[in-house]
Enzyme design. Structure first.
Site: not given
Length: 278
Positions: A110, A112, A114, A188-189, A218
């Site tokens: 999910g 946007q 980066t 982070l993700g 982001c």
């Protein structure tokens, strides 16, 4: 990586997209988790070096799809050639320069857009959260704390920002804000699939920061992105990667020990006998 992949459940470094669960309320189902957390769960650290983003992405998905309850957890340390990554529901308009010469990869997280590039430590956490008795929100907090501790090892102060996972340069307590206060230094993700995580955290060490100007990092227009070198740290990529890996593993171990202690401290509830239950 500034956000977490979508589906089951997303953790974002930018606002939660409509229809997705709030990071604060997400949980990993644990019907197969042991009654008591194991005493230890080793983490295999793999230094993958410089690797194309697509190769890492494919390998993470393949590893997660093939793993079993006995598969060891792994931590991958990677440095990517220049690449923009866009989440599954990401808005292309957050790429401000169409012909930058940097490839754009659409991925299954999910959030946007980066940027990843040389001089950035990327740590991918491939973990069985059920085995570790970890909730997703706890894992995010654990990762953020590891980054804060890593920065502290180089005399830098990092802080969290409510509603925007990642780590930012601390604004400090004084009247005069620190240089680059509020700038983002780590993103982070996480993607969670069948109770297991992949993706992870990126920490800017010594980068060419200009590509960040070609995007709304982001999804935040005007968000400054900074690296440790700009903040005065002369440290090599491998040194910072080793420090971050050590802090991540230490925090994972500490959380597992706390979960085990909490379980063992719960009073034993004997099952009712057939006679008393009648």
């Amino acid at each position: 990586m500034c956000a977490t992949p979508v589906s089951s459940p997303p953790i974002l470094s930018d606002p939660v997209t409509p229809g997705s669960a709030s990071p604060a309320t997400q949980a990993v189902p644990s019907p197969e988790a042991p009654a008591v957390a194991p005493a230890s769960v080793p983490v295999v650290v793999r230094w993958r070096g410089s690797e194309a983003y697509q190769a890492s992405f494919d390998a993470m998905r393949e590893f997660t799809a093939a793993r079993t309850a006995d598969t060891p957890d792994e931590l991958w340390l990677v440095e990517h050639p220049p690449v923009f990554t866009l989440g599954q529901a990401g808005k292309p308009e957050h790429l401000l320069v169409a012909n930058s010469g940097i490839p754009l990869v659409q991925i299954d997280r999910g959030g946007q857009i980066t940027y990843h590039g040389p001089g950035q430590v990327v740590a991918y956490l491939l973990l069985d959260l059920r085995r570790r008795r970890l909730m997703v929100r706890e894992l995010v907090t654990l990762i953020e704390q590891a980054v804060i501790e890593t920065l502290a090892a180089y005399n830098l102060a990092g802080e969290r920002k409510a509603g925007a996972p990642g780590i930012y340069v601390s604004r400090g307590a004084g009247e005069t804000p620190a240089a680059h206060a509020g700038a983002k230094v780590a993103a982070l993700g996480l993607k969670i699939r069948n109770g297991c995580s992949y993706h992870g955290v990126s920490l800017n060490v010594a980068m060419d920061l200009k590509p960040f100007l070609a995007i709304n990092p982001c999804g935040y227009a005007g968000l400054e992105t900074v690296d440790m070198a700009t903040l005065g740290v002369a440290a090599g990529w491998r040194d910072v990667a080793a420090t971050l890996a050590a802090r991540l593993i230490a925090n994972l171990d500490a959380n597992l020990e706390a979960a085990r202690a909490a379980t063992l401290a719960q009073p034993h509830q004997p099952q009712a006998s057939a006679a008393s239950a009648a």
